[in-house]
Design a protein around this motif. Structure first.
Motif, short mmCIF file in Angstrom:
data_model
loop_
_atom_site.label_atom_id
_atom_site.label_comp_id
_atom_site.label_asym_id
_atom_site.label_seq_id
_atom_site.Cartn_x
_atom_site.Cartn_y
_atom_site.Cartn_z
N HIS A 1 5.72 12.81 -11.32
CA HIS A 1 5.27 12.16 -10.08
C HIS A 1 4.78 10.74 -10.35
O HIS A 1 5.02 9.83 -9.56
N VAL A 2 4.09 10.56 -11.46
CA VAL A 2 3.67 9.21 -11.84
C VAL A 2 4.89 8.32 -12.05
O VAL A 2 4.94 7.19 -11.56
N ALA A 3 5.89 8.85 -12.73
CA ALA A 3 7.11 8.07 -12.96
C ALA A 3 7.81 7.73 -11.65
O ALA A 3 8.36 6.63 -11.49
N ASP A 4 7.79 8.65 -10.69
CA ASP A 4 8.39 8.37 -9.38
C ASP A 4 7.69 7.19 -8.71
O ASP A 4 8.35 6.30 -8.14
N ASN A 5 6.37 7.17 -8.75
CA ASN A 5 5.63 6.10 -8.10
C ASN A 5 5.90 4.76 -8.77
O ASN A 5 6.04 3.73 -8.10
N VAL A 6 5.98 4.78 -10.09
CA VAL A 6 6.33 3.55 -10.82
C VAL A 6 7.74 3.11 -10.43
O VAL A 6 8.00 1.91 -10.22
N GLY A 7 8.67 4.06 -10.31
CA GLY A 7 10.02 3.73 -9.93
C GLY A 7 10.12 3.17 -8.51
O GLY A 7 10.91 2.25 -8.26
N VAL A 8 9.31 3.69 -7.60
CA VAL A 8 9.30 3.17 -6.23
C VAL A 8 8.83 1.72 -6.23
O VAL A 8 9.41 0.85 -5.56
N VAL B 1 0.87 -1.17 0.00
CA VAL B 1 0.00 0.00 0.00
C VAL B 1 0.90 1.22 0.00
O VAL B 1 1.65 1.46 0.96
N LEU B 2 0.87 1.98 -1.09
CA LEU B 2 1.75 3.13 -1.27
C LEU B 2 0.96 4.41 -0.97
O LEU B 2 -0.08 4.65 -1.59
N ALA C 1 3.18 -1.34 4.28
CA ALA C 1 2.76 0.05 4.23
C ALA C 1 3.97 0.93 3.94
O ALA C 1 4.97 0.88 4.66
N VAL C 2 3.87 1.74 2.89
CA VAL C 2 4.98 2.59 2.46
C VAL C 2 4.47 4.01 2.25
O VAL C 2 3.51 4.22 1.50
N ALA C 3 5.09 4.97 2.90
CA ALA C 3 4.77 6.39 2.72
C ALA C 3 6.00 7.09 2.16
O ALA C 3 7.10 6.95 2.71
N ILE C 4 5.83 7.83 1.09
CA ILE C 4 6.96 8.49 0.45
C ILE C 4 7.02 9.97 0.81
O ILE C 4 6.03 10.57 1.21
N ASP C 5 8.21 10.53 0.68
CA ASP C 5 8.36 11.97 0.53
C ASP C 5 8.25 12.25 -0.96
O ASP C 5 9.10 11.80 -1.75
N VAL C 6 7.23 12.97 -1.37
CA VAL C 6 7.08 13.36 -2.77
C VAL C 6 8.31 14.17 -3.19
O VAL C 6 8.93 14.87 -2.37
N ARG C 7 8.68 14.07 -4.47
CA ARG C 7 9.85 14.85 -4.93
C ARG C 7 9.68 16.31 -4.54
O ARG C 7 8.60 16.89 -4.62
N GLY C 8 10.78 16.90 -4.08
CA GLY C 8 10.74 18.26 -3.59
C GLY C 8 10.60 18.36 -2.08
O GLY C 8 10.76 19.44 -1.52
N GLU D 1 5.27 -5.98 -7.94
CA GLU D 1 4.65 -5.94 -9.26
C GLU D 1 3.40 -5.09 -9.29
O GLU D 1 3.06 -4.52 -10.34
N THR D 2 2.68 -5.01 -8.19
CA THR D 2 1.46 -4.20 -8.12
C THR D 2 1.36 -3.55 -6.75
O THR D 2 2.05 -3.95 -5.80
N ALA D 3 0.49 -2.56 -6.64
CA ALA D 3 0.26 -1.88 -5.37
C ALA D 3 -1.11 -1.25 -5.36
O ALA D 3 -1.69 -0.95 -6.43
N VAL D 4 -1.63 -1.04 -4.18
CA VAL D 4 -2.75 -0.13 -3.96
C VAL D 4 -2.14 1.23 -3.65
O VAL D 4 -1.16 1.33 -2.90
N ILE D 5 -2.69 2.28 -4.23
CA ILE D 5 -2.14 3.62 -4.00
C ILE D 5 -3.18 4.48 -3.30
O ILE D 5 -4.37 4.44 -3.61
N VAL D 6 -2.70 5.25 -2.31
CA VAL D 6 -3.55 6.10 -1.49
C VAL D 6 -2.96 7.50 -1.49
O VAL D 6 -1.76 7.67 -1.31
N GLY D 7 -3.80 8.52 -1.71
CA GLY D 7 -3.29 9.88 -1.74
C GLY D 7 -4.18 10.86 -1.01
O GLY D 7 -5.41 10.69 -0.95
#
Length: 358
Positions: free
Chosen positions: A94-101, A42-43, A69-76, A108-114
């Protein structure tokens, strides 16, 4: 498949001592993330002006329930990369960052929460890469497909005689000059003004309500700037302490932004027209994955985007449920952590398994 990134040492005085901090390489640089638990990924993607820390209540709850459970610091933000060029903060990056993470974590897959800006980042990530992001939960900001009107033109209309805050944020350096002399004080006012503690009624959270607009044109006072003025002029005066935001929490955010500045976060706003151009091929496109929406009764974006919520049967056909939390303001997962955790977990437990999953 990429190998899981190697953990970096947990920073001193980590507010979540059981969490693992990582710096992972993505095509656009590096992303700092914090993770707990094992299981389906879960990203979680934060908004402005926050950090991975805005998910501090969700990380342990999801981990305890059997999720990675993974929480990122968004670029910047935080320890993630901070490119100098404004176009580096466009939605496609930002989409590319999430794919890269996802790749860096060996998943291979994730649920994404924003939440807040993280909501459209999560939504567009799922829209552009449905093969990787199999479900999406949106907090505060409902899904709204790319429309026909250029965003800054729409925001100019919304601001009326005053200046809508997103337009105010467009000029590089302008908002920074307001914020940087007192980062902690500015953050405290911004957080307080958008929280349920401000005790706004639903009509006061709707910028289309002329009765609450000093401009007479319908802009929400906190979200409009007097011509030549500052956004902080609309902050609450001497707000009462918030039970959901302790001094230690505010110190954490202030320390982060004293170190990094606010330009990276503000550059997200400076790409709204560029995003509109980049996403022209997806105009009106529905988001078809299983979805969840959680907003606050007193949350300004939830209220002024009421038409987007009404359009969910068309734009979000996979929606499982839409929840509006009574008395809650903008900082949904921080103001109501137990309720948000329950709603997220109830939804996650009934999601269909991704195609090809064992």
């Amino acid at each position: 498949m990429s190998q899981p990134a190697q953990p970096t040492p947990t920073p001193p005085a980590s507010p979540l001592p059981d969490a693992v901090h990582r710096l992972v390489e993505v095509p656009g640089g590096r992303i700092h993330l914090v993770e707990q638990g094992t299981g389906p990924l879960v990203l979680m993607v934060h908004g402005f002006p926050e950090s991975w820390y805005s998910w501090r209540h969700q990380l342990p709850a999801l981990a305890a329930a059997g999720y990675r459970a993974v929480a990122i610091d968004v670029r910047g933000y935080g320890r993630s990369s901070k490119p100098r060029e404004i176009p580096a903060y466009r939605m496609l990056a930002h989409v590319a960052d999430n794919v890269g993470v996802l790749s860096a974590l060996g998943e291979e897959t994730a649920v994404i929460v924003g939440h807040d800006w993280g909501s459209p980042i999560a939504a567009n990530t799922a829209l552009l890469r449905p093969d990787l992001f199999t479900a999406v939960a949106l907090l505060s900001v409902p899904y709204s497909p790319r429309g026909a009107l250029r965003p800054t033109e729409a925001f100019t209309m919304l601001g009326g005689a005053e200046e809508f805050y997103i337009n105010y944020f467009q000029e590089p350096g302008r908002a920074e000059a307001e914020i940087e002399p007192d980062v902690r004080g500015w953050l405290a006012g911004f957080y307080a003004g958008l929280s349920g503690d401000a005790k706004k009624s639903p009509s006061e959270a709707d910028p289309r309500s002329d009765a609450t607009s000093p401009s007479g044109q319908g802009a929400l006072p906190l979200f409009s700037v007097p011509r030549g003025g500052k956004l902080s002029e609309r902050f609450p005066v001497d707000p009462a302490p918030s039970p959901w935001l302790t001094d230690a929490d505010l110190d954490f955010y202030a320390d982060e932004f004293e170190r990094t500045g606010l330009t990276g976060g503000l550059n997200r706003y400076r790409n709204v027209d560029r995003d509109w151009e980049d996403l022209a091929a997806w105009q009106g496109a529905p988001l078809t994955q299983p979805a969840l929406f959680i907003g606050g009764e007193l949350d300004a974006p939830t209220n002024w985007m009421a038409d987007a919520i009404k359009a969910f049967p068309v734009t979000l056909p996979g929606l499982s449920a839409s929840h509006i939390l009574e008395g809650c303001g903008h900082w949904v997962q921080q103001e109501r952590p137990e309720e948000v955790n329950r709603l997220l977990l109830d939804w996650l437990r009934v999601l269909p398994a991704p195609v090809g999953a064992p």
